[in-house]
Design an enzyme around this catalytic site. Structure first.
Site, PDB file in Angstrom:
ATOM      1  N   LYS A  52     -25.763 -42.334   8.971  1.00 20.77           N
ATOM      2  CA  LYS A  52     -25.515 -43.721   8.665  1.00 20.77           C
ATOM      3  C   LYS A  52     -26.811 -44.510   8.630  1.00 20.77           C
ATOM      4  CE  LYS A  52     -21.527 -43.555  11.722  1.00 20.77           C
ATOM      5  NZ  LYS A  52     -21.046 -44.114  12.998  1.00 20.77           N
ATOM      6  N   GLU A 108     -33.980 -41.584   3.312  1.00 18.45           N
ATOM      7  CA  GLU A 108     -33.825 -41.390   4.760  1.00 18.45           C
ATOM      8  C   GLU A 108     -34.261 -42.633   5.524  1.00 18.45           C
ATOM      9  OE1 GLU A 108     -32.764 -39.855   7.207  1.00 18.45           O
ATOM     10  OE2 GLU A 108     -32.856 -37.688   7.055  1.00 18.45           O
ATOM     11  N   ASP A 109     -33.740 -42.796   6.722  1.00 13.59           N
ATOM     12  CA  ASP A 109     -34.193 -43.884   7.582  1.00 13.59           C
ATOM     13  C   ASP A 109     -35.508 -43.517   8.273  1.00 13.59           C
ATOM     14  OD1 ASP A 109     -32.991 -41.908   9.132  1.00 13.59           O
ATOM     15  OD2 ASP A 109     -31.773 -43.272  10.328  1.00 13.59           O
ATOM     16  N   ASP A 112     -38.502 -37.658  11.880  1.00 11.80           N
ATOM     17  CA  ASP A 112     -39.014 -37.515  13.242  1.00 11.80           C
ATOM     18  C   ASP A 112     -39.549 -36.077  13.383  1.00 11.80           C
ATOM     19  OD1 ASP A 112     -39.379 -37.812  15.986  1.00 11.80           O
ATOM     20  OD2 ASP A 112     -37.260 -37.846  16.479  1.00 11.80           O
ATOM     21  N   LYS A 140     -42.404 -40.767  11.721  1.00 13.15           N
ATOM     22  CA  LYS A 140     -42.967 -40.568  13.069  1.00 13.15           C
ATOM     23  C   LYS A 140     -43.671 -39.216  13.034  1.00 13.15           C
ATOM     24  CE  LYS A 140     -39.725 -42.070  16.343  1.00 13.15           C
ATOM     25  NZ  LYS A 140     -38.751 -41.729  17.407  1.00 13.15           N
ATOM     26  N   PHE A 161     -38.985 -44.647  20.464  1.00  9.49           N
ATOM     27  CA  PHE A 161     -37.623 -44.672  19.935  1.00  9.49           C
ATOM     28  C   PHE A 161     -37.350 -46.064  19.383  1.00  9.49           C
ATOM     29  CE2 PHE A 161     -33.040 -44.926  19.845  1.00  9.49           C
ATOM     30  CZ  PHE A 161     -32.721 -43.708  19.261  1.00  9.49           C
ATOM     31  N   ARG A 174     -27.692 -51.414  14.787  1.00 10.03           N
ATOM     32  CA  ARG A 174     -27.949 -51.136  13.372  1.00 10.03           C
ATOM     33  C   ARG A 174     -28.119 -52.421  12.566  1.00 10.03           C
ATOM     34  NH1 ARG A 174     -26.940 -45.683  12.467  1.00 10.03           N
ATOM     35  NH2 ARG A 174     -25.263 -44.726  13.632  1.00 10.03           N
TER      36      ARG A 174
HETATM   37  P1  IMP Z   1     -35.370 -35.372  12.854  1.00 11.37           P
HETATM   38  O1  IMP Z   1     -34.481 -34.219  12.465  1.00 11.37           O
HETATM   39  O2  IMP Z   1     -35.930 -35.158  14.229  1.00 11.37           O
HETATM   40  O3  IMP Z   1     -36.449 -35.657  11.859  1.00 11.37           O
HETATM   41  O4  IMP Z   1     -34.445 -36.641  13.045  1.00 11.37           O
HETATM   42  C1  IMP Z   1     -33.939 -37.344  12.025  1.00 11.37           C
HETATM   43  C2  IMP Z   1     -32.797 -38.246  12.480  1.00 11.37           C
HETATM   44  O5  IMP Z   1     -32.864 -38.544  13.890  1.00 11.37           O
HETATM   45  C3  IMP Z   1     -32.933 -39.596  11.810  1.00 11.37           C
HETATM   46  O6  IMP Z   1     -32.293 -39.584  10.556  1.00 11.37           O
HETATM   47  C4  IMP Z   1     -32.287 -40.517  12.821  1.00 11.37           C
HETATM   48  O7  IMP Z   1     -30.903 -40.576  12.608  1.00 11.37           O
HETATM   49  C5  IMP Z   1     -32.576 -39.883  14.150  1.00 11.37           C
HETATM   50  N1  IMP Z   1     -33.752 -40.513  14.826  1.00 11.37           N
HETATM   51  C6  IMP Z   1     -34.972 -39.979  14.992  1.00 11.37           C
HETATM   52  N2  IMP Z   1     -35.807 -40.832  15.615  1.00 11.37           N
HETATM   53  C7  IMP Z   1     -35.081 -41.953  15.839  1.00 11.37           C
HETATM   54  C8  IMP Z   1     -35.411 -43.230  16.431  1.00 11.37           C
HETATM   55  O8  IMP Z   1     -36.530 -43.541  16.875  1.00 11.37           O
HETATM   56  N3  IMP Z   1     -34.390 -44.138  16.455  1.00 11.37           N
HETATM   57  C9  IMP Z   1     -33.137 -43.881  15.958  1.00 11.37           C
HETATM   58  N4  IMP Z   1     -32.813 -42.715  15.394  1.00 11.37           N
HETATM   59  C10 IMP Z   1     -33.769 -41.749  15.329  1.00 11.37           C
END
Ligand code: IMP
Length: 184
Positions: A52, A108-109, A112, A140, A161, A174
């Site tokens: 979302k 993507e938002d 990470d 990040k 975070f 959100r």
């Molecule tokens: P990744 O697989 O670790 O790259 O994580 C991706 C997903 O983790 C993102 O699409 C977010 O939904 C969630 N996420 C990662 N870091 C944060 C943060 O700092 N705040 C909120 N959601 C996060």
């Protein structure tokens, strides 16, 4: 739309500070919209929105784009509440669009660890798109565990975070118009 970030921040005692203000986000998202429209002139790309967290970003990005495009949604979960990744990636909702032979941009938002995106790229690649690119609002990169190609990046952020502009903490925050940091 104009927002009073400082006022919103002050009214919620759990928000520590604004990391990226609403004005700055709006400006950058408009720039990305212009850039993508230029790059895809003559094509009608499909913007694949990852729910979302990226829904607010998409809403502004799509209105900042002058080139014709389509949108579709996908939901993938990698976080189940709290701030830690469980390492589990699950498809909750798939695309309706057949992306075979299409130019696809994943919206993507935040990237990470890169694990979610890497999984998604592998999956969409098997469907034979003509091209596949990634547009993320936040990066990040210091947390990366898996290298992933990012073509459009809104902001590089430190290892904190973040919440707001679509991103949640336990499904809350959100709706904030800015990207903020919660109190520890
Ligand atoms: P990744 O697989 O670790 O790259 O994580 C991706 C997903 O983790 C993102 O699409 C977010 O939904 C969630 N996420 C990662 N870091 C944060 C943060 O700092 N705040 C909120 N959601 C996060």
């Amino acid at each position: 739309m104009q927002y009073d970030d400082a006022d919103i921040c002050q009214r919620d005692p759990l928000i520590e500070r604004v990391l990226i203000g609403s004005d700055e986000i709006q400006r950058r998202v408009q720039q990305l919209g212009t850039e993508i429209s230029r790059d895809y002139a003559g094509s009608t790309p499909v913007l694949v929105n990852i729910l979302k967290g990226a829904f607010v970003f998409l809403a502004d990005l799509t209105r900042g784009m002058s080139a014709p495009h389509e949108i579709d949604f996908m939901a993938i979960s990698s976080y189940h509440g709290g701030t830690q990744s469980t390492g589990v990636v699950k498809i909750e909702k798939d695309l309706k669009t057949d992306i075979t032979g299409r130019d696809v941009i994943i919206v993507e938002d935040i990237v990470d660890t890169g694990l979610t995106l890497s999984h998604l790229l592998d999956l969409l690649q098997t469907r034979g798109p003509r091209s596949l690119r990634v547009c993320t609002l936040l990066d990040k990169s210091s947390r990366r565990q898996k290298e992933v190609p990012i073509h459009y990046r809104g902001f590089e952020i430190p290892d904190e975070f973040v919440i707001g502009y679509g991103l949640d903490y336990d499904e809350k925050y959100r709706n904030l118009p800015f990207i903020g940091v919660l109190k520890p």
